[in-house]
Design an enzyme around this catalytic site. Structure first.
Site, PDB file in Angstrom:
ATOM      1  N   GLY A  69       0.790  -1.241   0.000  1.00  0.00           N
ATOM      2  CA  GLY A  69       0.000   0.000   0.000  1.00  0.00           C
ATOM      3  C   GLY A  69       0.817   1.283   0.000  1.00  0.00           C
ATOM      4  CD  GLN A  70       5.042  -0.061   0.959  1.00  0.00           C
ATOM      5  OE1 GLN A  70       4.147  -0.639   0.337  1.00  0.00           O
ATOM      6  NE2 GLN A  70       6.032  -0.693   1.516  1.00  0.00           N
ATOM      7  CB  SER A  71       2.413   6.906  -1.890  1.00  0.00           C
ATOM      8  OG  SER A  71       3.754   7.087  -1.510  1.00  0.00           O
TER       9      SER A  71
END
Ligand code: G3D
Ligand code: MG
Length: 184
Positions: A69-71
């Site tokens: 889910g990291q940008s």
């Protein structure tokens, strides 16, 4: 292949569901999957690509995709949308600073054409944390009541302790099954 074998294979296919587990980084997606699968949940490292797990539950074969889910990884989420039956959106209920962003990312997903048929389950995770917002506050912050495009439900839970994971997943399966699986 005989007709009966073909019919049996079709039936098996019907009971095979694809769930996509998404949310901001650190929401608890990987922990949730591990807990659901009965694995040790201590020391979960950030997911740098994706995990695929195949789980059996209530006679369903669940192909679960847990995507980082990291940008920097969010733009890749779209590669996993095809044929998704259920979207599990995991929220860190203690992360007040990113609730706005969390709602924005979720609304973006719900506009995706390839997720149009999916049922949405929101897990208000980390309810065991002392400062966690209750599911009702997460529901408001994410403006879930304005969703008309998808069947949805929110469930407060703790991936860490396992509390309330099953009621959420069972609701999701029931909703999907009522759409895609004909009754026996
Ligand atoms: P992600 O896969 O969504 O990125 P992870 O998130 O599953 O890697 O979890 C991120 C951190 O949150 C982990 O802590 C994990 O132990 C913690 N966590 C996940 N679910 C819960 C929960 O229900 N309650 C609490 N209290 N913590 C949770 P670390 O410290 O390993 O980074
Ligand atoms: Mg992860």
């Amino acid at each position: 292949m005989g007709l009966l074998t073909i019919l049996k294979k079709m039936r098996e296919k019907e009971r095979e569901l694809r769930l996509l587990v998404l949310g901001l980084d650190n929401a608890g997606k990987t922990t949730l999957l591990k807990r659901f699968n009965g694995e040790d949940v201590t020391g979960t490292a950030p997911t740098l690509g994706f995990n695929i797990k195949t789980l059996e539950h209530r006679g369903f074969k669940l192909n679960v995709w847990d995507v980082g889910g990291q940008s920097s990884l969010r733009s890749y989420w779209r590669n996993y949308f095809e044929s998704t039956d259920g979207l599990v959106w995991v929220v860190d209920s203690g992360d007040r600073e990113r609730l706005q962003l969390c709602g924005k990312e979720l609304r973006g997903l719900l506009r995706e054409e390839r997720l149009a048929g999916a049922t949405l389950l929101v897990f208000a995770n980390k309810q065991d944390l002392p400062g966690a917002l209750p599911a009702s506050a997460i529901r408001e912050a994410l403006e879930l009541d304005s969703i008309r495009s998808h069947h949805w439900c929110i469930q407060g839970c703790s991936a860490f302790t396992g509390h309330n994971l099953l009621p959420g997943i069972d609701w999701l399966l029931d909703d999907i099954a009522s759409r895609v699986c004909p009754p026996d």
